[in-house]
Design an enzyme around this catalytic site. Structure first.
Site, PDB file in Angstrom:
ATOM      1  N   LYS A  56      54.381 -31.902  -0.020  1.00 52.87           N
ATOM      2  CA  LYS A  56      52.919 -32.010  -0.049  1.00 52.87           C
ATOM      3  C   LYS A  56      52.359 -31.137  -1.172  1.00 52.87           C
ATOM      4  O   LYS A  56      51.457 -31.559  -1.904  1.00 52.87           O
ATOM      5  CB  LYS A  56      52.331 -31.599   1.308  1.00 52.87           C
ATOM      6  CG  LYS A  56      52.571 -32.645   2.373  1.00 52.87           C
ATOM      7  CD  LYS A  56      52.265 -32.176   3.785  1.00 52.87           C
ATOM      8  CE  LYS A  56      52.644 -33.275   4.782  1.00 52.87           C
ATOM      9  NZ  LYS A  56      52.555 -32.854   6.173  1.00 52.87           N
ATOM     10  N   GLN A 100      51.181 -27.790   9.795  1.00 51.85           N
ATOM     11  CA  GLN A 100      52.324 -28.703   9.888  1.00 51.85           C
ATOM     12  C   GLN A 100      52.837 -28.760  11.327  1.00 51.85           C
ATOM     13  O   GLN A 100      53.118 -27.726  11.937  1.00 51.85           O
ATOM     14  CB  GLN A 100      53.450 -28.223   8.935  1.00 51.85           C
ATOM     15  CG  GLN A 100      54.657 -29.132   8.887  1.00 51.85           C
ATOM     16  CD  GLN A 100      54.347 -30.499   8.265  1.00 51.85           C
ATOM     17  OE1 GLN A 100      53.651 -30.597   7.268  1.00 51.85           O
ATOM     18  NE2 GLN A 100      54.865 -31.556   8.872  1.00 51.85           N
ATOM     19  N   ASP A 123      44.263 -33.927   8.377  1.00 48.50           N
ATOM     20  CA  ASP A 123      45.164 -34.783   9.166  1.00 48.50           C
ATOM     21  C   ASP A 123      44.371 -35.762  10.042  1.00 48.50           C
ATOM     22  O   ASP A 123      44.951 -36.688  10.609  1.00 48.50           O
ATOM     23  CB  ASP A 123      46.047 -33.912  10.082  1.00 48.50           C
ATOM     24  CG  ASP A 123      47.463 -33.769   9.548  1.00 48.50           C
ATOM     25  OD1 ASP A 123      47.849 -34.544   8.652  1.00 48.50           O
ATOM     26  OD2 ASP A 123      48.197 -32.882  10.045  1.00 48.50           O
TER      27      ASP A 123
END
Ligand code: NAP
Length: 288
Positions: A56, A100, A123
């Site tokens: 990422k 994460q 997200d």
């Protein structure tokens, strides 16, 4: 009937998305003098998560998105993780916060998701964002990256969504539900299947658009696919030989599908591309 078996190349389409993001990042920088800032928090010692976080960061660098990684020891307390999230929420120079997942078991994952400022929730998992999407109010929401990727793949493949019978296999908050919401918002008629669904193969076989997101290798047989359907395979699994594979028996499904995503090179590359796009969207909304 049109030609069957087109492959929807997620790697190529993701390049296009990343180029679009880069151009918009450059334009934002020219306008406001700064670039979006993504912060990724890694709070586990899971090696796969470390790889995802590294990828990422690399992808963000490539499009000019500033990115910072906070790596916390796996025994970091729940209070300390929540305190970091609060600090990032309060920092005006942070546009996107991604914690994460999965987190180690001593954390309350839902509490961490809810602690993130919804305007920085790249997200798209915060209930405010999920709720907006479910209400058909996409313009103010941050929408989960993989589902956005699925829709772009469908659009790029030329699939007709309006009025289509769409079947989504899986109802997770991360993939199945938001994909179903996005398809509903695009005027598809959506059926969501899950582990308690009766006669799933027959339901799938009626789909013009079939999205498989259940995490079972080769679950979708050729016979589940209507001739001329468009098939999006979200699954990332290992088969008995340890090889990466999707939820769809690709070769058999391809013989009947109008167009289909492979695994790898299908949905996977789209997820990071839309993480970058979500960060850009969050920055544009916050800073303009
Ligand atoms: P998940 O949270 O485990 O959800 C799986 C869903 O599939 C659940 O709704 C479950 O039903 C349903 N299901 C499981 N077994 C089933 C069966 N035999 N028949 C019918 N439905 C069944 O998984 P997820 O996070 O949504 O991920 C799904 C897959 O996509 C995984 O392979 C994951 O690795 C992959 N994935 C890929 C990407 C990417 O970037 N390509 C991103 C995210 C996820 P119940 O609700 O009834 O339990």
């Amino acid at each position: 009937m049109a030609k069957l078996g087109d492959i929807i190349d997620g790697r190529e389409i993701s390049k296009k998305v990343r180029a679009e993001v880069k151009a918009k990042v450059d334009a934002l920088k020219a306008k406001i003098g700064t670039t979006p800032h993504l912060v990724v928090v890694l709070a586990s010692d899971d090696p796969a998560s470390a790889v995802y976080v590294r990828n990422k960061g690399k992808a963000a660098d490539e499009v000019g998105i500033r990115n910072t990684q906070h790596t916390l020891p796996a025994d970091t307390s729940a209070e300390d993780l929540l305190a970091l999230v609060e600090k990032l929420n309060a920092d005006p120079d942070v546009d996107g916060i991604l914690v994460q997942l999965p987190l180690p078991a001593h954390h309350d994952t839902e509490a961490v998701i809810r602690a993130i400022d919804p305007t920085k929730d790249v997200d798209g998992l915060h209930p405010n964002n999920a709720g907006r999407l479910a209400r058909g109010d996409e313009s103010d929401a941050l929408i989960p990256c993989t589902p956005r990727g699925c829709i772009r793949l469908l659009e790029e493949s030329g699939a007709q969504l309006e009025g289509a019978n769409a079947v989504v296999l899986g109802r997770s908050r991360l993939v199945g539900r938001p994909v179903a919401d996005l398809l509903t918002n695009r005027n598809a008629t959506v059926t969501v299947c899950h582990s308690r669904t009766k006669e799933l193969p027959a339901i799938a076989a009626r789909a013009d658009v079939l999205v498989a997101a259940i995490g079972r290798p080769y679950f979708v047989k050729g016979s589940f696919v209507k001739f001329g359907a468009t098939v999006i395979d979200v699954g990332i699994n290992r088969n008995d030989e340890g090889k990466l594979c999707g939820d769809v028996a690709f070769t058999a499904a391809r013989e009947r599908a109008r167009a289909i995503t492979p695994v790898p090179r299908g949905v996977g590359p789209m997820t990071i591309a839309f993480l970058l796009d979500n960060t850009l969207i969050a920055a544009t909304r916050r800073r303009s």
